[in-house]
Design a protein around this motif. Structure first.
Motif, PDB file in Angstrom:
ATOM      1  N   MET A  77      19.307  32.738  26.902  1.00 37.98           N
ATOM      2  CA  MET A  77      19.813  33.010  28.242  1.00 37.98           C
ATOM      3  C   MET A  77      21.312  33.279  28.159  1.00 37.98           C
ATOM      4  O   MET A  77      22.044  32.531  27.522  1.00 37.98           O
ATOM      5  N   THR A  78      21.746  34.329  28.793  1.00 38.18           N
ATOM      6  CA  THR A  78      23.129  34.757  28.700  1.00 38.18           C
ATOM      7  C   THR A  78      23.989  34.118  29.787  1.00 38.18           C
ATOM      8  O   THR A  78      23.482  33.546  30.762  1.00 38.18           O
ATOM      9  N   VAL A  79      25.304  34.250  29.624  1.00 36.03           N
ATOM     10  CA  VAL A  79      26.238  33.782  30.648  1.00 36.03           C
ATOM     11  C   VAL A  79      25.922  34.430  31.993  1.00 36.03           C
ATOM     12  O   VAL A  79      25.899  33.765  33.037  1.00 36.03           O
ATOM     13  N   GLU A  80      25.674  35.725  31.983  1.00 38.85           N
ATOM     14  CA  GLU A  80      25.384  36.440  33.223  1.00 38.85           C
ATOM     15  C   GLU A  80      24.092  35.952  33.858  1.00 38.85           C
ATOM     16  O   GLU A  80      23.999  35.798  35.083  1.00 38.85           O
ATOM     17  N   ARG A  81      23.082  35.682  33.036  1.00 37.98           N
ATOM     18  CA  ARG A  81      21.805  35.215  33.581  1.00 37.98           C
ATOM     19  C   ARG A  81      21.950  33.829  34.206  1.00 37.98           C
ATOM     20  O   ARG A  81      21.389  33.549  35.272  1.00 37.98           O
ATOM     21  N   VAL A  82      22.725  32.964  33.565  1.00 37.03           N
ATOM     22  CA  VAL A  82      22.976  31.644  34.136  1.00 37.03           C
ATOM     23  C   VAL A  82      23.674  31.781  35.486  1.00 37.03           C
ATOM     24  O   VAL A  82      23.318  31.112  36.463  1.00 37.03           O
ATOM     25  N   ARG A  83      24.656  32.668  35.552  1.00 35.16           N
ATOM     26  CA  ARG A  83      25.374  32.874  36.810  1.00 35.16           C
ATOM     27  C   ARG A  83      24.422  33.342  37.909  1.00 35.16           C
ATOM     28  O   ARG A  83      24.491  32.879  39.056  1.00 35.16           O
ATOM     29  N   GLN A  84      23.513  34.249  37.585  1.00 39.87           N
ATOM     30  CA  GLN A  84      22.563  34.743  38.574  1.00 39.87           C
ATOM     31  C   GLN A  84      21.657  33.626  39.093  1.00 39.87           C
ATOM     32  O   GLN A  84      21.390  33.536  40.301  1.00 39.87           O
ATOM     33  N   VAL A  85      21.199  32.776  38.180  1.00 38.02           N
ATOM     34  CA  VAL A  85      20.332  31.669  38.596  1.00 38.02           C
ATOM     35  C   VAL A  85      21.100  30.703  39.496  1.00 38.02           C
ATOM     36  O   VAL A  85      20.577  30.221  40.509  1.00 38.02           O
ATOM     37  N   LEU A  86      22.345  30.427  39.141  1.00 37.25           N
ATOM     38  CA  LEU A  86      23.159  29.537  39.973  1.00 37.25           C
ATOM     39  C   LEU A  86      23.378  30.130  41.362  1.00 37.25           C
ATOM     40  O   LEU A  86      23.319  29.411  42.371  1.00 37.25           O
ATOM     41  N   GLU A  87      23.628  31.417  41.432  1.00 34.30           N
ATOM     42  CA  GLU A  87      23.812  32.060  42.735  1.00 34.30           C
ATOM     43  C   GLU A  87      22.539  31.960  43.568  1.00 34.30           C
ATOM     44  O   GLU A  87      22.596  31.721  44.784  1.00 34.30           O
ATOM     45  N   GLN A  88      21.384  32.133  42.924  1.00 32.81           N
ATOM     46  CA  GLN A  88      20.123  32.016  43.649  1.00 32.81           C
ATOM     47  C   GLN A  88      19.887  30.583  44.111  1.00 32.81           C
ATOM     48  O   GLN A  88      19.365  30.344  45.210  1.00 32.81           O
ATOM     49  N   ALA A  89      20.262  29.618  43.272  1.00 29.61           N
ATOM     50  CA  ALA A  89      20.138  28.213  43.674  1.00 29.61           C
ATOM     51  C   ALA A  89      21.048  27.916  44.861  1.00 29.61           C
ATOM     52  O   ALA A  89      20.678  27.166  45.778  1.00 29.61           O
ATOM     53  N   LYS A  90      22.238  28.500  44.860  1.00 26.26           N
ATOM     54  CA  LYS A  90      23.164  28.297  45.972  1.00 26.26           C
ATOM     55  C   LYS A  90      22.595  28.870  47.265  1.00 26.26           C
ATOM     56  O   LYS A  90      22.722  28.271  48.343  1.00 26.26           O
ATOM     57  N   GLU A  91      21.945  30.016  47.179  1.00 25.11           N
ATOM     58  CA  GLU A  91      21.361  30.645  48.356  1.00 25.11           C
ATOM     59  C   GLU A  91      20.250  29.799  48.973  1.00 25.11           C
ATOM     60  O   GLU A  91      20.002  29.878  50.184  1.00 25.11           O
ATOM     61  N   LEU A  92      19.585  28.988  48.157  1.00 28.15           N
ATOM     62  CA  LEU A  92      18.527  28.131  48.695  1.00 28.15           C
ATOM     63  C   LEU A  92      19.079  27.136  49.711  1.00 28.15           C
ATOM     64  O   LEU A  92      18.403  26.772  50.674  1.00 28.15           O
ATOM     65  N   GLY A  93      20.291  26.657  49.464  1.00 27.23           N
ATOM     66  CA  GLY A  93      20.923  25.741  50.400  1.00 27.23           C
ATOM     67  C   GLY A  93      20.498  24.295  50.270  1.00 27.23           C
ATOM     68  O   GLY A  93      21.048  23.424  50.953  1.00 27.23           O
ATOM     69  N   SER A  94      19.529  23.999  49.406  1.00 34.77           N
ATOM     70  CA  SER A  94      19.020  22.629  49.284  1.00 34.77           C
ATOM     71  C   SER A  94      19.323  22.004  47.929  1.00 34.77           C
ATOM     72  O   SER A  94      19.047  20.819  47.720  1.00 34.77           O
ATOM     73  N   VAL A  95      19.873  22.778  47.009  1.00 30.15           N
ATOM     74  CA  VAL A  95      20.140  22.277  45.662  1.00 30.15           C
ATOM     75  C   VAL A  95      21.510  21.610  45.636  1.00 30.15           C
ATOM     76  O   VAL A  95      22.511  22.211  46.033  1.00 30.15           O
ATOM     77  N   GLU A  96      21.561  20.363  45.171  1.00 24.97           N
ATOM     78  CA  GLU A  96      22.817  19.623  45.088  1.00 24.97           C
ATOM     79  C   GLU A  96      23.316  19.486  43.657  1.00 24.97           C
ATOM     80  O   GLU A  96      24.511  19.548  43.408  1.00 24.97           O
ATOM     81  N   TRP A  97      22.397  19.256  42.728  1.00 21.16           N
ATOM     82  CA  TRP A  97      22.756  19.005  41.331  1.00 21.16           C
ATOM     83  C   TRP A  97      22.221  20.114  40.439  1.00 21.16           C
ATOM     84  O   TRP A  97      21.118  20.621  40.657  1.00 21.16           O
ATOM     85  N   VAL A  98      22.975  20.446  39.405  1.00 23.60           N
ATOM     86  CA  VAL A  98      22.511  21.318  38.330  1.00 23.60           C
ATOM     87  C   VAL A  98      22.766  20.593  37.015  1.00 23.60           C
ATOM     88  O   VAL A  98      23.906  20.190  36.734  1.00 23.60           O
ATOM     89  N   TYR A  99      21.704  20.409  36.242  1.00 26.29           N
ATOM     90  CA  TYR A  99      21.821  19.754  34.935  1.00 26.29           C
ATOM     91  C   TYR A  99      21.610  20.772  33.821  1.00 26.29           C
ATOM     92  O   TYR A  99      20.673  21.569  33.869  1.00 26.29           O
ATOM     93  N   PHE A 100      22.477  20.715  32.827  1.00 26.86           N
ATOM     94  CA  PHE A 100      22.315  21.485  31.601  1.00 26.86           C
ATOM     95  C   PHE A 100      21.783  20.526  30.546  1.00 26.86           C
ATOM     96  O   PHE A 100      22.437  19.544  30.193  1.00 26.86           O
ATOM     97  N   GLU A 101      20.582  20.821  30.075  1.00 28.94           N
ATOM     98  CA  GLU A 101      19.923  19.899  29.160  1.00 28.94           C
ATOM     99  C   GLU A 101      19.150  20.693  28.131  1.00 28.94           C
ATOM    100  O   GLU A 101      19.316  21.898  28.015  1.00 28.94           O
ATOM    101  N   GLY A 102      18.309  20.028  27.356  1.00 36.14           N
ATOM    102  CA  GLY A 102      17.687  20.758  26.267  1.00 36.14           C
ATOM    103  C   GLY A 102      16.335  20.236  25.874  1.00 36.14           C
ATOM    104  O   GLY A 102      15.618  19.727  26.710  1.00 36.14           O
ATOM    105  N   GLY A 103      16.150  20.268  24.527  1.00 33.38           N
ATOM    106  CA  GLY A 103      17.045  20.699  23.463  1.00 33.38           C
ATOM    107  C   GLY A 103      18.466  20.140  23.537  1.00 33.38           C
ATOM    108  O   GLY A 103      18.682  19.058  24.014  1.00 33.38           O
ATOM    109  N   GLU A 104      19.384  20.921  23.023  1.00 24.99           N
ATOM    110  CA  GLU A 104      20.769  20.479  22.912  1.00 24.99           C
ATOM    111  C   GLU A 104      21.709  21.564  23.424  1.00 24.99           C
ATOM    112  O   GLU A 104      21.983  22.545  22.726  1.00 24.99           O
ATOM    113  N   PRO A 105      22.222  21.431  24.661  1.00 24.47           N
ATOM    114  CA  PRO A 105      23.044  22.494  25.250  1.00 24.47           C
ATOM    115  C   PRO A 105      24.362  22.736  24.529  1.00 24.47           C
ATOM    116  O   PRO A 105      24.911  23.836  24.615  1.00 24.47           O
TER     117      PRO A 105
END
Length: 278
Positions: free
Chosen positions: A1-29
């Protein structure tokens, strides 16, 4: 997953309006540090609370830990280091101590998450003053294969619920490196290269999902009964029975019971470990 793809997912999560936390996990981030740092910065800038889960392999001394964690100071609201007693050695303890010392200096909230081996409870004392949260083993994925044979088993007929995930109204989802959105690891409800996160969440109907529906009705027992699956008389826990049933159903529901890596079929993935909008 690229930097740009992560940004797109975060923007979509923001648009939902209900997401408070974002965790980066793994594997090993931390193996993909540039993407992790960029994603943490973007998530914090968008107003999310940010969590990171790591095994602290990189904290070979306090100075190194400061180099890794310094850029994350002020961005991360929860830094969790996982201590796996099944792979315990003195070096792991030192790495955790280095990460803890650096986190204290940088003001990053720190905790240790321990998957406790019932036969090794005395090891908790080996972590001294570190803030520890203990969790039982959930026998799915590799744990179902490697650890379940040594567990104290429960009768199959008693495994009639899912106690670890709210599949009807999930408060979190997991996004894997190839864009699958999971309500539980290995149960995908859509792909981000085909739909937006909002479209996936809005269209999720647990009662019509052929895997989720029987799990809601009667847990792993109902999942096996509905599709006429053979089963053992005992399992380590609900997750173990569910994992084995889902693995047997992958040919029937390949778009849902994916990706291969969740079921022990190893092939190279496009890297970045998953992260979980809550």
């Amino acid at each position: 997953m690229t930097v740009e793809r992560v940004r797109q997912v975060l923007e979509q999560a923001k648009e939902l309006g209900s997401v408070e936390w974002v965790y980066f996990e793994g594997g090993e981030p931390f193996q993909y540090y540039a993407v992790l740092l960029s994603g943490a910065r973007a998530a914090a800038r968008m107003g999310f609370k940010v969590g990171v889960v790591s095994n602290a392999y990189w904290a070979t001394d306090v100075a190194d830990a400061m180099e890794y964690l310094g850029p994350l100071a002020g961005l991360v609201d929860d830094f969790t280091v996982s201590a796996d007693w099944y792979h315990w050695d003195p070096e792991l303890r030192r790495h955790i101590e280095h990460a803890f010392a650096a986190s204290e200096q940088l003001g990053i909230p720190f905790r240790v998450s321990c998957v406790m081996d019932p036969d090794c409870l005395e090891r908790a004392g080996e972590l001294g003053r570190l803030p520890i949260e203990e969790a039982p083993v959930m026998y799915r994925g590799r744990a179902a294969v490697k650890l379940a044979p040594g567990a104290k088993n429960r009768p199959w007929s008693t495994l009639s619920c899912c106690g670890n995930e709210d599949l009807r109204e999930p408060s979190r989802v997991h996004v894997d490196p190839v864009g699958n959105v999971h309500v539980c690891q290995g149960i995908s409800i859509g792909r981000l290269d085909q739909e937006t996160l909002r479209e996936i969440c809005d269209s999720y109907d647990p009662d019509s999902n052929p895997v989720v529906s029987p799990l809601l009705e009667g847990g792993p027992v109902e999942l096996a009964l509905r599709y006429g699956l053979n089963h053992e008389s005992t399992y380590a826990d609900n997750c173990h029975a569910c994992y084995e049933a889902r693995a047997a159903l992958r040919g029937m529901f390949p778009e849902i019971l994916t990706p291969d890596q969740m079921y022990g079929v190893c092939k190279e993935l496009d890297p970045l470990e998953g992260f979980s909008p809550h």
